[in-house]
Write a protein that holds these residues in place. Structure first.
Motif, PDB file in Angstrom:
ATOM      1  N   PRO A 126      41.349   7.029  57.803  1.00  0.00           N
ATOM      2  CA  PRO A 126      42.111   8.452  56.695  1.00  0.00           C
ATOM      3  C   PRO A 126      41.080   9.775  57.495  1.00  0.00           C
ATOM      4  O   PRO A 126      40.115   9.469  57.356  1.00  0.00           O
ATOM      5  N   VAL A 127      41.296  10.766  57.292  1.00  0.00           N
ATOM      6  CA  VAL A 127      40.083  12.050  57.109  1.00  0.00           C
ATOM      7  C   VAL A 127      41.537  13.583  56.565  1.00  0.00           C
ATOM      8  O   VAL A 127      42.334  12.708  56.228  1.00  0.00           O
ATOM      9  N   VAL A 128      40.257  13.986  56.372  1.00  0.00           N
ATOM     10  CA  VAL A 128      40.841  15.707  55.048  1.00  0.00           C
ATOM     11  C   VAL A 128      41.479  16.413  55.867  1.00  0.00           C
ATOM     12  O   VAL A 128      40.852  16.512  56.923  1.00  0.00           O
ATOM     13  N   ALA A 129      42.511  16.678  55.925  1.00  0.00           N
ATOM     14  CA  ALA A 129      43.004  17.623  56.300  1.00  0.00           C
ATOM     15  C   ALA A 129      43.503  19.218  55.657  1.00  0.00           C
ATOM     16  O   ALA A 129      43.591  19.448  54.485  1.00  0.00           O
ATOM     17  N   VAL A 130      42.680  20.182  55.870  1.00  0.00           N
ATOM     18  CA  VAL A 130      43.191  21.675  55.531  1.00  0.00           C
ATOM     19  C   VAL A 130      43.721  21.737  56.897  1.00  0.00           C
ATOM     20  O   VAL A 130      43.769  22.351  57.063  1.00  0.00           O
ATOM     21  N   PHE A 149      44.644  24.290  61.143  1.00  0.00           N
ATOM     22  CA  PHE A 149      44.402  23.819  60.934  1.00  0.00           C
ATOM     23  C   PHE A 149      43.144  22.451  61.107  1.00  0.00           C
ATOM     24  O   PHE A 149      42.484  22.998  61.799  1.00  0.00           O
ATOM     25  N   VAL A 150      41.908  21.912  60.295  1.00  0.00           N
ATOM     26  CA  VAL A 150      40.938  21.433  60.712  1.00  0.00           C
ATOM     27  C   VAL A 150      41.177  19.806  59.758  1.00  0.00           C
ATOM     28  O   VAL A 150      41.778  19.941  58.645  1.00  0.00           O
ATOM     29  N   THR A 151      40.902  19.378  60.085  1.00  0.00           N
ATOM     30  CA  THR A 151      40.364  17.353  59.582  1.00  0.00           C
ATOM     31  C   THR A 151      38.873  17.373  59.881  1.00  0.00           C
ATOM     32  O   THR A 151      38.525  18.412  60.402  1.00  0.00           O
ATOM     33  N   HIS A 152      38.341  16.427  58.971  1.00  0.00           N
ATOM     34  CA  HIS A 152      36.958  15.891  58.707  1.00  0.00           C
ATOM     35  C   HIS A 152      36.817  14.328  58.579  1.00  0.00           C
ATOM     36  O   HIS A 152      38.017  14.103  56.838  1.00  0.00           O
ATOM     37  N   ALA A 153      36.713  14.035  59.499  1.00  0.00           N
ATOM     38  CA  ALA A 153      36.645  11.917  58.494  1.00  0.00           C
ATOM     39  C   ALA A 153      34.908  12.600  57.068  1.00  0.00           C
ATOM     40  O   ALA A 153      34.407  13.941  56.642  1.00  0.00           O
TER      41      ALA A 153
END
Length: 463
Positions: A126-130, A149-153
């Motif tokens: 799972p990742v964090v999404a903004v 839209f950006v995601t981060h591990a």
């Protein structure tokens, strides 16, 4: 007869006529306001989606957001609610996502809408999404990572779940002449449902990891074994993060106070944190958070009785600005409440009025059938007693009955700029025999309260 005396007589006649007809001369607090959508209540007529939470925009309008599932896909969605009625639904479709959970909503210094959550694509971690929008338009703000839209591990592999406990934005001055604009995200990692770690993630305005924060990976771990569920900004430009933690006696609730660098405030609670452990309960989950105009803190959720009855009550705790329980509220700083004649009541949203009355949203059993859940809005007086001037005996029920033994719930409560009460919720709708969907509803409730704290924190003038 003098004109003034004649008007007084007419007013008395009108009041007596209204009483005789069985109709109140003035609408009571908690009554539906028919100036909103014709009868005070709007219910979506199509689709399968629900509201997760609600927030006020910089102009004082309600914004509701949640998750939608269709055709095997997960959608982010949000909608702006005006006094004239809801605006168009704004949606975003994460490609190939197999899991989606929204965690929070915020507005930044430029009035842009920021959404945070967690998602899983396929079988990956799972990742964090903004996401960020050019609010009130449904257009993504491409200055965030080029596409909005950006995601981060997380940097911590092996976690089976990421829970994003909200999203907030910060802007502070850095000498000699720079404003630093950042996105703050509390997140929790868990293994097999047990809280593992609580982190604060900080992103730059363009969505990239802020390498000046923490150890260069953009995150700090203020406390361990915590699962954050909400974040709120205080009037002294600090942040409160609340959630749940598991100890030997069951789940308890926490709130800690930090600055924008992730440092715990030593003057708050014990070493920066307060653990709320309600007496006579087997577990407490106070997952919602609000800050009043006097910096008092409200936490709301549920508590389970430890008397073997397995009954669940809605619960609120009120803290002073220093993190100690405010004993002017109910003599103890907390109160548990269950709708009379029922087994279960949950609080899912909380907000302060400027006069220190406390509003909550939630759901409760129908006393006639415990399998039928009804939404509710409830108000407490500053001293902790149920406010009998609100609704009927202190609460307003939403029994929409869109499905046999269906579930109706209030998930968010906010105040409009004129003091009226917004309630957002979800209702279970029967779309075919034995088949149901969830659809959102919004209600506007009467309220004689006008802002009296001298500081309408949501107004554009204060951004």
């Amino acid at each position: 007869m003098p004109i003034r005396s004649a008007l007084a007589v007419l007013a008395v006649i009108a009041a007596v006529t209204a009483i005789a007809a069985g109709v109140p001369a003035v609408a009571a607090d908690g009554d539906l306001d028919p100036t909103f959508d014709g009868d005070g209540l709007w219910v979506a007529t199509s689709g399968s989606h629900s509201f997760t939470r609600a927030a006020r925009d910089p102009e004082g309008h309600l914004v509701v957001y949640g998750i939608r599932f269709a055709g095997g896909s997960s959608y982010f969605h949000w909608r702006r609610i005006l006094p004239s009625g809801p605006q168009a639904l704004c949606t975003f479709f994460p490609v190939n996502s197999s899991f989606l959970r929204l965690g929070g909503i915020a507005f930044d210094y430029a009035g842009r809408l920021v959404l945070g959550g967690s998602l899983r694509v396929g079988t990956a971690d799972p990742v964090v999404a903004v996401l960020r929008y050019d609010y009130p338009a449904c257009d993504l703000d491409e200055s965030l990572d080029g596409n909005g839209f950006v995601t981060h591990a997380t940097g911590v592999p092996g976690a089976d779940l990421i829970v994003v406990g909200g999203v907030s934005t910060g802007r502070w001055f850095v000498p000699p002449g720079v404003f630093r604009n950042r996105i703050l995200i509390p997140m929790g990692l868990s293994d097999n449902g047990q809280p593992r770690s609580a982190f604060l993630l900080r992103l730059r305005e363009d969505g990239a990891i802020d390498t000046d924060f923490g150890g260069g990976d953009g995150s700090v771990e203020p406390v361990s074994e915590r699962l954050p569920t909400a974040i709120a900004r205080t009037l002294d430009s600090r942040w409160l993060v609340s959630g749940v933690t598991d100890d030997v006696s069951g789940f308890r609730s926490f709130v800690f106070k930090i600055d924008h660098e992730g440092v715990l405030d030593a003057d708050f609670g014990t070493a920066g944190e307060t653990i709320v452990n309600l007496p006579s309960s087997s577990e407490d989950r106070l997952t919602q958070l609000a800050v009043g105009g006097d910096n008092r803190i409200a936490m709301a959720g549920r508590t389970n009785l430890s008397d073997g009855s397995f009954q669940t009550q809605g619960a609120v705790a009120v803290l002073r600005a220093n993190g100690t329980l405010d004993t002017t509220f109910n003599g103890t700083g907390w109160k548990a409440w269950r709708r009379p004649g029922t087994d279960e009541t949950l609080f899912l949203g909380v907000a302060f009025q400027g006069d220190k009355r406390l509003l909550v949203a939630g759901r409760a059993d129908d006393p006639a059938d415990f399998d039928d859940d009804e939404g509710l809005a409830l108000r407490f007086l500053p001293g902790g007693a149920i406010d009998g001037s609100f609704g009927v005996a202190g609460w307003t029920l939403f029994d929409l009955d869109n499905a046999p033994l269906g579930e109706d719930m209030g998930v968010g409560v906010e105040l409009a700029t004129d003091g009226r009460v917004w309630l957002a919720g979800s209702t279970q709708v029967e779309v075919a025999p034995g088949e149901t969907d969830y659809r959102p509803f919004v209600a506007m409730l009467q309220n004689r309260f006008l802002f009296a704290d001298g500081f309408e924190r949501g107004s554009t003038a204060n951004w």
